[in-house]
Each structure stands twice: as C-alpha cells, then as structure tokens.
Write a protein that holds these residues in place. Structure first.
Motif, mmCIF file in Angstrom:
data_model
loop_
_atom_site.group_PDB
_atom_site.id
_atom_site.type_symbol
_atom_site.label_atom_id
_atom_site.label_comp_id
_atom_site.label_asym_id
_atom_site.label_seq_id
_atom_site.Cartn_x
_atom_site.Cartn_y
_atom_site.Cartn_z
ATOM 1 N N ASP A 155 -3.906 -4.779 17.539
ATOM 2 C CA ASP A 155 -2.743 -4.238 16.835
ATOM 3 C C ASP A 155 -2.170 -3.043 17.591
ATOM 4 O OD1 ASP A 155 -2.535 -6.090 14.835
ATOM 5 O OD2 ASP A 155 -3.555 -4.899 13.306
ATOM 6 N N ALA A 156 -3.046 -2.296 18.246
ATOM 7 C CA ALA A 156 -2.584 -1.103 18.963
ATOM 8 C C ALA A 156 -1.872 -1.454 20.267
ATOM 9 C CB ALA A 156 -3.764 -0.171 19.240
ATOM 10 N N VAL A 157 -2.468 -2.305 21.076
ATOM 11 C CA VAL A 157 -1.916 -2.524 22.422
ATOM 12 C C VAL A 157 -1.861 -3.989 22.838
ATOM 13 C CG1 VAL A 157 -2.526 -0.230 23.324
ATOM 14 C CG2 VAL A 157 -4.243 -2.078 23.377
ATOM 15 N N GLY A 158 -2.133 -4.893 21.906
ATOM 16 C CA GLY A 158 -2.253 -6.315 22.245
ATOM 17 C C GLY A 158 -0.994 -6.961 22.798
ATOM 18 N N GLU A 159 0.150 -6.364 22.551
ATOM 19 C CA GLU A 159 1.404 -6.940 23.043
ATOM 20 C C GLU A 159 1.942 -6.197 24.276
ATOM 21 O OE1 GLU A 159 3.031 -9.804 21.535
ATOM 22 O OE2 GLU A 159 1.080 -9.943 20.550
ATOM 23 N N GLU A 160 1.169 -5.252 24.773
ATOM 24 C CA GLU A 160 1.601 -4.520 25.982
ATOM 25 C C GLU A 160 1.689 -5.483 27.156
ATOM 26 O OE1 GLU A 160 2.490 -1.451 26.629
ATOM 27 O OE2 GLU A 160 2.199 -0.685 24.579
ATOM 28 N N PRO A 178 13.401 -16.268 15.652
ATOM 29 C CA PRO A 178 14.237 -15.234 15.041
ATOM 30 C C PRO A 178 13.431 -14.005 14.621
ATOM 31 C CG PRO A 178 14.038 -17.154 13.589
ATOM 32 C CD PRO A 178 13.265 -17.460 14.819
ATOM 33 N N ARG A 179 14.059 -12.852 14.742
ATOM 34 C CA ARG A 179 13.409 -11.611 14.347
ATOM 35 C C ARG A 179 13.715 -11.271 12.903
ATOM 36 N NH1 ARG A 179 14.221 -7.291 19.128
ATOM 37 N NH2 ARG A 179 14.069 -5.942 17.290
ATOM 38 N N VAL A 180 12.740 -10.664 12.258
ATOM 39 C CA VAL A 180 12.906 -10.265 10.865
ATOM 40 C C VAL A 180 14.047 -9.267 10.713
ATOM 41 C CG1 VAL A 180 11.806 -8.935 9.029
ATOM 42 C CG2 VAL A 180 10.516 -10.721 10.204
ATOM 43 N N PRO A 187 1.795 -6.147 14.257
ATOM 44 C CA PRO A 187 3.140 -5.929 14.840
ATOM 45 C C PRO A 187 3.958 -7.219 14.952
ATOM 46 C CG PRO A 187 1.414 -5.033 16.284
ATOM 47 C CD PRO A 187 0.724 -5.625 15.117
ATOM 48 N N VAL A 188 3.321 -8.312 15.335
ATOM 49 C CA VAL A 188 4.082 -9.565 15.465
ATOM 50 C C VAL A 188 4.525 -10.056 14.087
ATOM 51 C CG1 VAL A 188 3.958 -11.979 16.182
ATOM 52 C CG2 VAL A 188 2.983 -10.190 17.636
ATOM 53 N N HIS A 189 3.650 -9.905 13.107
ATOM 54 C CA HIS A 189 4.002 -10.293 11.742
ATOM 55 C C HIS A 189 5.215 -9.480 11.263
ATOM 56 C CE1 HIS A 189 2.601 -10.830 7.278
ATOM 57 N NE2 HIS A 189 3.534 -11.689 7.597
ATOM 58 N N TYR A 230 -0.064 -16.869 15.284
ATOM 59 C CA TYR A 230 -1.129 -15.868 15.213
ATOM 60 C C TYR A 230 -2.128 -16.156 14.091
ATOM 61 C CZ TYR A 230 0.719 -12.870 18.892
ATOM 62 O OH TYR A 230 1.097 -12.372 20.117
ATOM 63 N N ASP A 231 -2.301 -17.405 13.753
ATOM 64 C CA ASP A 231 -3.315 -17.770 12.763
ATOM 65 C C ASP A 231 -4.596 -18.083 13.526
ATOM 66 O OD1 ASP A 231 -1.244 -17.509 11.020
ATOM 67 O OD2 ASP A 231 -0.958 -19.647 10.695
ATOM 68 N N ILE A 232 -5.649 -17.325 13.268
ATOM 69 C CA ILE A 232 -6.885 -17.438 14.055
ATOM 70 C C ILE A 232 -8.026 -17.889 13.153
ATOM 71 C CG2 ILE A 232 -8.427 -16.243 15.632
ATOM 72 C CD1 ILE A 232 -5.566 -16.163 16.645
#
Lengths: 468, 468, 468
Positions: free
Chosen positions: A343-348, C81-83, C315-317, C326-328
C-alpha cells in the motif's frame, strides 16, 4: 563409465526430449549470471588454494552434513567445530571416509547430482564415490587442489561466470571486495546489502551491532533518524562495490508502515531492550518498509527471503552455533503480510521487490497472483530445499499460468559451495528446457517462442531483474 | 477378460515401463512386512470363517460406505448399526446389491483397485461387479467363505505375510494375542501400544479409563507417578506380545516438556475434570514427550499420526457412533509443535519417532527438512486418503530430494480390510518401481542402485525402522 | 500457419494421446452447459453489436490488464476508468497496440490460449498477434464486429450454448432477463441469486442495500424476520427467471448456526452499524447457514466461493474502484468453518452445496474428504486462477482418488469474457480426456468406462448438479 547421464533431467518421451535437448544446447554454454549467493569474497581477493577435500566439500556444506547427521553421524565426526571448543574431527581423510561410506544416503537428491557433477567435470572421476573408492577420491582431489587451475580465480573463468554477487552484513568493511577491485583482476564480484544484523532485534548482539553500524555510517548518535541515515550511507557504500540489491531474511514476510512518531517510539523501545516479541516482530516489519522506501530512492533491488525457522534445535544450536542444518521452513503468509509495504510503495514505477519462499503452497495461491498484478513484484527462483529438479518443476507449473515467465527473475544459485555453481545452473537450464519443450509438445507455446524464452530464463531475466 | 491390467500403475512411456516392470518383478513376490495395521487379532486366534460378503467387504469398510453415503445412500441401508438400536439392514444380499449398483462411484479410486484385486486374485472373478453381476458375486463369495483356504490363518500364508502388527488399547488384556501365541501357530502377529484412551482427556470415559489402566498396570493409586509407572508396565506387557512400537493419534502434533511439578499439576487438573480445552491439549502434548522419553528407555518405536478431525458430523456421531467415515484431515503444523519433544530427546541416538501426516503441504515444507536432519525422525508412508497411486507418487516427489530414501520407513497398509492387504502392498511396490524407473530414465539414479533401493523400500526399511 | 495446435493439451505419449484424442472427439461438439458465469444479460436482451476490439477483449478482462499492469503498464493506458473521472485512454486502437506490444507476457498462460482460440476460430487469424500485426488485427476485428453473425445471440447459437447462467444481485430487477424471456428468443439464459450485497456487512452501502432489499421483497419493515422473508421472496422471484442456484462470495467459508434470538440480536447490531469485525464475520457466517436452510425449502443449489481477498491494493481501489485484478487468494479452511452448517443441514437429502476454492492445498486435505462423505456436498471445478491446464490437472489428481468423479459437478466457465467461453470449455474437455486416457493407460479405468465418464464430466454432471 560416466557419473553423469548426458540427457539427465530431460523429459523421458523421446520426441519431447529431442526438443528439450536442442533448447538446452542453445544455452548450456551461456555465461553464468549469479545475482544472489554466499561465496566468500576472500577467495577471489586472495586466490589461495582450497584446503583438503573434506574442508572443501563436506564440513561447510549443510546439505551434506545434515543428511549424514539425520542417520546418526555425530556432527563432530564431520569436523563441525563445537562452540565450547570440545573435540571435533580434524583429520580430513577420516571425515571423507565417513562421508563416502554414507554416500548412498544422497541417492536421488540434488546434492548427489551437484557432487557428481563436480567429481566428473572438475576432477575427472568416472567411478562413483563409495567406501571402496574413498581414498582414491581423497588422494586425487587433494592433489588437484594444489594446481593453479584449481584456484578460485581460475575456476571463476573456467565456470564462465559473468558476474557473481556475494552477501555481506552492513557491519562488514568490504575489505575483500576492495582488495578484489584494487587487484586489477577482471572477474566481476559484487556485494549485496544484508542488514539483518541491524534490523532484527533477535539477532545476536543487536544492541552492539546498532552502535557499530551507526558509527560506520558516519553517525554520531544512534537515534532513529541517525540509524536510517546510517542505512542510506552503508547502502551507498555497498553500491560503490557493485551492489545492486539488498537481501532480507526475516522469519516472516510481515511488513508495517507506521507513522514517523510510531516508528521512532518502536525503535527506541527495541533499542532499550524493552520490546516484547510482538514489538520486535513489528520492528522487523517496519524495517522492510523502510528498506523498500530507500530502494525507491537509491534503486537497490530488494529481496525478501522469509519462512525459515533458523537453528530449530536448541541443544544443537548451543553445542555447534548457527547454520548447522537445523533451519526448517514454516508456513508463510504473503497476502496480509505484505499489504502495508505494498500500500505504501507497491505502485512505485522504479521499485523492484523479489519474493522468495520455502512454502510452496504460496506459489499458486499467493505469489503468482501478487506478482501477476503488482508492478514492483517479481518472483525469485525455487529456493533452498526446492533448488532441485522436482522443486523447480513444481515452481514453473504452479507459477507460470498466473504470473507468466516475465514476472520471474531467472536462476539464483544462492550457494557457498563454489564447486556446485556450474552444476546448479546446469540443472536449472535443463529443467527449463524440459518444461518449455513440454509446453511446445502440448501446444501451449510455439517452438520459436521457446527458443527466445530459454534465453530469457537462462540469463536475460536475471540481468534485467537485478539491474546487472 | 481380467479385472486387473498386469501393467497397472506403471509409467506409460514404454522404455520407462520396461525398467519399472523389471524392478517390480524383483519384489512382487517378496513377503509382506506389515508393521502398522488394524486387523483383528481374534481372527488369527480363532481362525473362524468370515461372515457373508457384505459383512466382510462393505459394512466394516469406511472407505466403501462413506463413498456410497456421499451420494445419498443412508448408512442404515449398508448395515451400519445405530447407537439407539434402531433398524439397520441385516440382509447381506440387499446390502451387497446396493453396493454393486453404486460400484461406478469408485471409478479411479484406490478402493476400486483393492476390491478388484481381491475379486480377481482371491475369488477368481473376471467380470466387473455391477447391478447385473451382483447376485453372482454374492453367491460365489458366500460359497468361497465356507472353504478352509478362506480362513484367516490360511489367507495369512497365502498372502505371504512375514509379520503383521495389530493395534491395541492399553486397556486391552491381549487375550487374543495370548491365544495366538499359545496355539503353536507359526504366523507372526504382534501388537502395538496405542494409549490414546488414557492420554487424551477428550477420549470417551477418560476418567474411568485411567482408573482401570492404573489398576491393570499394578498401581494402587492413580497419581501421576503411578500413572507413568502403569505406562511402563503396560508397555512391557505389550512388548511381551511382540510389540515394537507405540502409536499416537492426537488431532495435532503438539508436544510440551513441562517440569515435573507442572506436569503433575496438569495431570491432577485433567483427572479432576477441571481442565479447559487448552489444558487438555497441553496434557496430550506433555504425554507425547513422556512417551518419547519412555521410548528412549524401552526401545519402542514411536509413531505420531496427527491431523484428523475425528467424527466431524455431530448428528452422525450421535446416530452411529465413532469411525463412520467422518474423519476429516486438517492443516497440521510440525515445526513449532514438535520442538519441545525434539529439544528434550531429539538427539538421543536410540530414539526413533515415525511421523505421519494427512496434510501433504507438510511433506516438502516441514517433514522432509525435519527428518533430513534430526537423527530420531523418520517419515511414515503416504497415509490414509493418500494410500493411493497419486498420493504415494506425490509423497516420493515431495520428500525424496530433501530427506532421501533412508529417512523413510517403507510401506504400512494401516488397514482393517484384511483382503485388501496384498493389493495395498502391491500398489506401493508398483509406485516405487515406477518412481525409481523414472529416476533412472532421467539420470538421477543408476540402474544398479535402483535394484537395491526397490528392495529397501519393499521390506528392508520397514524391518529396520520398526526393529522387526 | 495456425494459432492453435489441434492436439493441444493432450498427453505427449503417442499411445495415450491417441486414446485421449478419441475421448475428446466424442465430446468436442457437445453443447455448452454453463451453470455459473458473469456474462451480461443485457447482451442477450438487446442483441446489440459489441464495441471496438479493445472494449471487447482488453479493457474489461482483468486477466489481461492485470498482467500488463504487472509489467508497469498504467491501468489508464488500457482504458480502465478512474473513480475521480481523471483521464484514461479512450482510443481503442492505442489500447490495442499497447496490448499487442506486450502479448509475449501471456506466453504459456491460459489467457493466451483463450485469446488465440477466439482469434482463430471467431475471427479467422492465422498469424500471431504482435506489435507488427496489431493494426491488422484491430482493423479486421473492428470490421467483423459490425456483422450480424457477431452479435450476442448469433454467437450464442454458434457457440452451441445449451444454457447459460448469469449472476445478479438481489437488488437487481432482472429487467434484462424479463426482456429476454418476453422477446420470444429461444436461447436459454437464466439468472443466479448472489446476495453478498445484503449478507455481507462490509459490502458498500450495506445499510441502504438492506432497506432497498426488504422493500423489493415486499416487506414493510427491515426486521430480521422481514429480512429473511425478503430473501424468500427474492429467491422465488429469481427462480421465476430460471435460477436454480445461489452464489456466495465471502472471504472465508465460516458458517454459524445461532439460535433465533442470537441471530436476531446479531442482525440488529450489524444493521445499526455497531458490529465489530468479528461480529460482521459472524453475520456472514450465520447467513450462509440461513441460505442453506432456505435451499432445503426451495431447492436452489448453493454455491460457496470463499478465499479471495478482494481489492487488495488500497491505492488502486481508491483510484479505480472494485475488481481491478487485485483480488488475491488466501489460505482457506473448510473443516472447522463448515461444521456449523453441516451439523445443521448436512444430512438433508435434498440439499446441495457446491464448494469452490482458490487454495489448492484444501483439495486433497479437506474438500475431497468432505465431499466424499457428506451427501449434500459437491466440488466445483478448478476455479479462477486455476481455470487452466495445470490447475485442472492438479484438481483431478488431488480430488479423484478420495471423492471420485461423481462428487464433482463438471465445468464452469465463470467468465464475463463472452468470446472465451468456447475456448474454456474446450480446455476442460481436453484436460479431462487426457486425464481419463492416462487412467486407462495405467490400468486404473477401463476404456469403456472412460467413454462414459467423459460424457459425465462434459455435460451430465453439470446438468444434474445444477438441476438444469
């Protein structure tokens, strides 16, 4: 008679084997890229001859002595030194004979394959090791070790190593690496940053380590800010000796992302020796996230190696110390554990985190789905007990469909057993060739693509993933 | 037409199959060593004819009736007796017809293979069981059971059983074993010590069991010391009827090593019926370590069989009692669980502890690494639901690379289904032959070694591991 | 050149392949029975042409965009699409080019097989998609989509779909289903009851959902009794549109069977927004048992799909909303979790509960033993990330020996990717044919039985299990 079957580890179906063989032939002589391992940089710095056969092949190899011990051989008989200085066998020939006499225990294990590979390709043996051949083996290996072509640097060239990474503690002054770089030798030996001694409060001497670490990092205090700055400094120092990665060996993959005040308070408590087990775990967890944030800054590739219960037997640990074959894998969660870091840096976009596991149940369930979506994640190869034919095959079967090939990072030998390095890479190439040939034979991959993928798996992905 | 394919369970590749067949042929007639099982010693003591086909093959076999029940057949229709004495089918022919009509449910299951093996080799059938052949089967089996060569002792010889172990409670007076030994018959039937009734506080009638047990063990009190002495006494008594092993079927593998005062206090609380769930679990855990310590004294091989949630359905348990096919495996930890026991006695040179599991995820992750280093540990064969072709194959694939062959103990049939014993051992021999042939074909084992290992796996390891 | 190998996924041994091929040929043209999926009923109601290639094959397919994202492609570039309404690519051709350029990432994944299957069989391509062929693909697919035979209803016939189930929320008015049924079209499209929005207190808008739900169900209050009655009403309404099943997607398989007063109190607390995490989980658990009880009444087949940690990246949510790849999967227990439900209704003769898992470790350990004895339980096919060659093969290997074939329910495509449906069923038929052929070749199944079982697995079991 040969010790090795030239088609070993290739599929049994003749049609599939032919293709697998062709794929393997395309990479069998490719250079070795070894981005993670535990060879001793001193070998390459001093280039001194190796000691006797037992000291080279038995006493330091935990795969070997753990198997002998499991069948009742006392560790003392194998020359493993005791903490209390008590008697332990020092006669290399006696140790070797004991090993040879029990060589049948290794039937169908990877150790057997690695050893036979070295026996045949490095020393020229063609008769299996046994009680009957023990002395002949001992004599011939002893003699060979005196020859210049058996010295570390000569073997480096002979093994066709393009680059090899060692692993050092941040408390290490990297003097051997300095000596290598100053020697003018052209072998590429780089270090990697392994800060467990100063990020794990349960590490022996943690408090002293922190003090020494902050001083080494040019800090006059050991405050949390100074401690983090010391990391930055040491990471930079390691980078100046070629490091492109850090490595983290916590028991779990737990991460945490506290706010600055919370992190400081935790650090203070840990440093004061007042943290309980949960808080010590929290500190390790917080430090993984801190390391990931520094990786965003400085570009070091982060490796997380969780899941080993180190030194499981208390009596053996007390008698012989760490790393005596008593490291036992445990169930390991990644999904909840990594969420704070991710959540902190996973999309960097520039972060890269390579995950390893000793818990194969996480391959298909957790690791492939995570690596198959998070841009920062990659999967390390089949690790440790799974660095084997079946281990690698299961890895590919359970990971490829969800994560593909391109979220994996090629092979790591991860070893301190220098002579086993060519054998280990050879096993990986054979398994991959067989796996790809099987995909082609079942219409899941075109032959053309297979020839490209085998190159990726053998060296391209390792170079890319580790920025080599 | 035969019910059995003579090359069943051997690898499909013709080259590999030929070698597998040769390896199998080398052991197919080897005597049966059966160190763990649940046959009824009364059979061998009295040597009476077996009852009707349904009583022999359907009603007592939980593998069979659970599958029929899963498709809606009431247990009453299969003759399973009700606790409340309510009506249950007693007409063997009706039960048999119901079974035959549902025989397709067993396609590709081990039960099918075991049953067909008995149908063909013991009774001479060559047409599959079905609704159409049900009566013919019933008639011919009924008739066969009246013949002398179908009595327990005759079958014992015909099955080529070298030794078979039964399993008894410490409350058992072993009268059937006494009768066997006094009969002068030369079949070797031994007992095994299964103390769950007096070590598991959740066992039915635990308090009464303890009282009876201490008295049987010659103790006038039921204090903890007297209780432990009663164990010593009964273990000795069981040894006098050939026992070489004890067996422990707790839900988990938890062990504990309390100091004497703590253990006594726990025992007192448990005996007073005042222990909560955690304390009852602690008592079971403590008793595993106590049993291990006694094994160091008296040499009994210890077997730990954890991981089954017994009698999972409360309504079925209430209606039909224990052991009605509702035992469901659960996730099982060994690494943390066994540490107290292993720290206490894990390095004792003469201790042997055989571990079983129903949780295959522990094979490669926990059990092979543990058995591959602790000298006291060995791994039992693929157990219960995994006593099958795929189950055994996965077992070898996941265990061999880390633990080798010599930390395993050969095959156990673990059955009360007497007629299935030859079939079960035959399956194990075929799987092992196929597994070894595959290793040879992929250059992981020499052919010469394979011929030695197949003998080890078929009988030598079982004799060694169980001290037979 | 073809994109597809006509013998793809069949065993490599030529003898086994020939039989597998024959078994496959026996069912390759069988109608598609699709009892669980996520196609949009609007397609069949309106029968409008599909939009551009990117909107059809890239943007809505989480398998596709998650893989591209894992290698650093921003979701915006793929048109997700973005929220917040921020910019996202809308040019279909640009999205398509990005996809084509990364097509190598899908090597050896099921997505590649499904896509190539559609490319070849629906659109007639014979050259692989790549950066070089991207525009040609885009143009030809765009053009094809304008033709009448590419509309949803025409494809329904062409795909030979006998029946397909969609999945709707109880808040859905089923207007598209109504429109289909009123249209006179003879395609059989049925709904399924998926009440998560009103049974999971953590679902977005739970409180509002309940209010709307009770009103829809003709209830003037939202009391627990009214709430349960609303379920009864809506289930009946769904049945009037062909529903034969309900579907439940909780994170765990936890069930609970509180007494009426306890259940009411829990409901009140949950509805008041005062329930903590454990209580919210308890409510989900209780509702599974309530749904099972209603299934006993109304005959809907119950499906439980646990084990997915939805929307793992916060963040992606936040940026893109739900269901963005992102379903794990997570470790999932069934043995303890299902006991309350099974104790309550597990022996009901008319109840059917189909269990799915994303945690393959539960196949052999928990699910097969449970389904192999409880009359109400059946096992759903290999699910989601395991809807693949290796996933299905492991499923059969780990389940069949204990649960047999007849406690499984055939194949589900479970997809919203309409064009992938024939490919997915084709993969399942090939895997099953190969699996059965292997059983025959190893003497575990007669050839005659194999021809019967392949029909069972392809369509009979699905019809039976789902009452179609």
């Amino acid at each position: 008679m040969a010790l090795l079957d030239e088609n070993r580890l290739l599929p049994v179906d003749q049609g599939v084997r032919a293709l697998a063989r062709a794929l393997y032939d395309a990479v069998k002589n490719a250079p070795i890229v070894s981005p993670h391992g535990h060879t001793d940089p001193r070998w390459f710095a001093q280039d001194a001859p190796f000691a006797d056969p037992a000291q080279l092949l038995v006493t330091p190899d935990h795969y070997v002595f753990r198997m002998l011990h499991s069948q009742g051989v006392p560790l003392e008989s194998l020359g493993v030194p005791r903490v209390d200085g008590g008697a332990s066998e020092t006669d290399g020939r006696k140790i070797w004979r004991c090993f040879a006499q029990h060589y049948h225990l290794f039937r169908a294990t990877p150790s057997r394959l690695w050893l036979d590979h070295a026996f045949e390709t490095v020393f020229g043996f063609d008769t299996p090791l046994s009680a009957a051949t023990a002395d002949d083996y001992y004599d011939r290996i002893s003699q060979a070790l005196t020859r210049p072509e058996m010295r570390p640097r000569a073997l480096f060239k002979r093994f066709n190593i393009e680059v090899i990474a060692t692993t050092e503690s941040p408390l290490d002054d990297l003097k051997w690496h300095k000596m290598i770089s100053e020697s003018g030798w052209d072998g590429r030996v780089i270090t990697a940053y392994r800060p467990d001694a100063v990020t794990d409060p349960d590490f022996e001497g943690f408090g002293d380590n922190i003090e020494q670490f902050c001083a080494l990092g040019g800090q006059s205090s050991t405050s949390f800010d100074a401690y983090l700055d010391a990391h930055r400094d040491r990471r930079g120092y390691f980078k100046s000796f070629g490091a492109t990665s850090s490595d983290h060996g916590h028991r779990t993959a737990a991460t945490l992302n506290l706010d600055r005040a919370g992190a400081k308070a935790l650090y203070d408590k840990v440093l004061a020796g007042q943290a309980d087990a949960a808080e010590r775990e929290a500190f390790r967890a917080q430090m993984l996230t801190e390391m990931a944030k520094m990786s965003v800054e400085d570009g070091l590739v982060m490796q997380i190696h969780p899941g080993s219960w180190r030194n499981h037997s208390t009596p053996v640990h007390q008698r012989f110390g760490r790393d005596k074959g008593y490291d036992i894998p445990t169930r390991t969660d990644y999904v909840a554990a990594l969420k704070p870091l991710l959540d902190a840096v996973g999309e960097e976009p520039d972060l890269r985190v390579i995950l390893f596991t000793l818990d194969e149940t996480s391959y298909a369930r957790e690791l492939a789905p995570l690596a198959g979506v998070y841009p920062c994640l990659r999967l390390g190869p089949a690790w440790w007990f799974h660095d084997s034919f079946e281990g690698m095959w299961r890895y590919r079967e359970m990971i490829t469909e969800t994560a593909g090939f391109y979220n994996t990072v090629g092979f790591n030998d991860d070893t301190r057993a220098y002579l086993s390095i060519p054998a280990r890479h050879d096993v990986a190439r054979r398994v991959d060739a067989g796996f790809l040939a099987n995909l082609v034979a079942t219409g899941r991959l075109s032959e053309e693509d297979a020839y490209e993928v085998i190159q990726d798996l053998t060296h391209r992905l390792a170079r890319q993933a580790y920025k080599l």
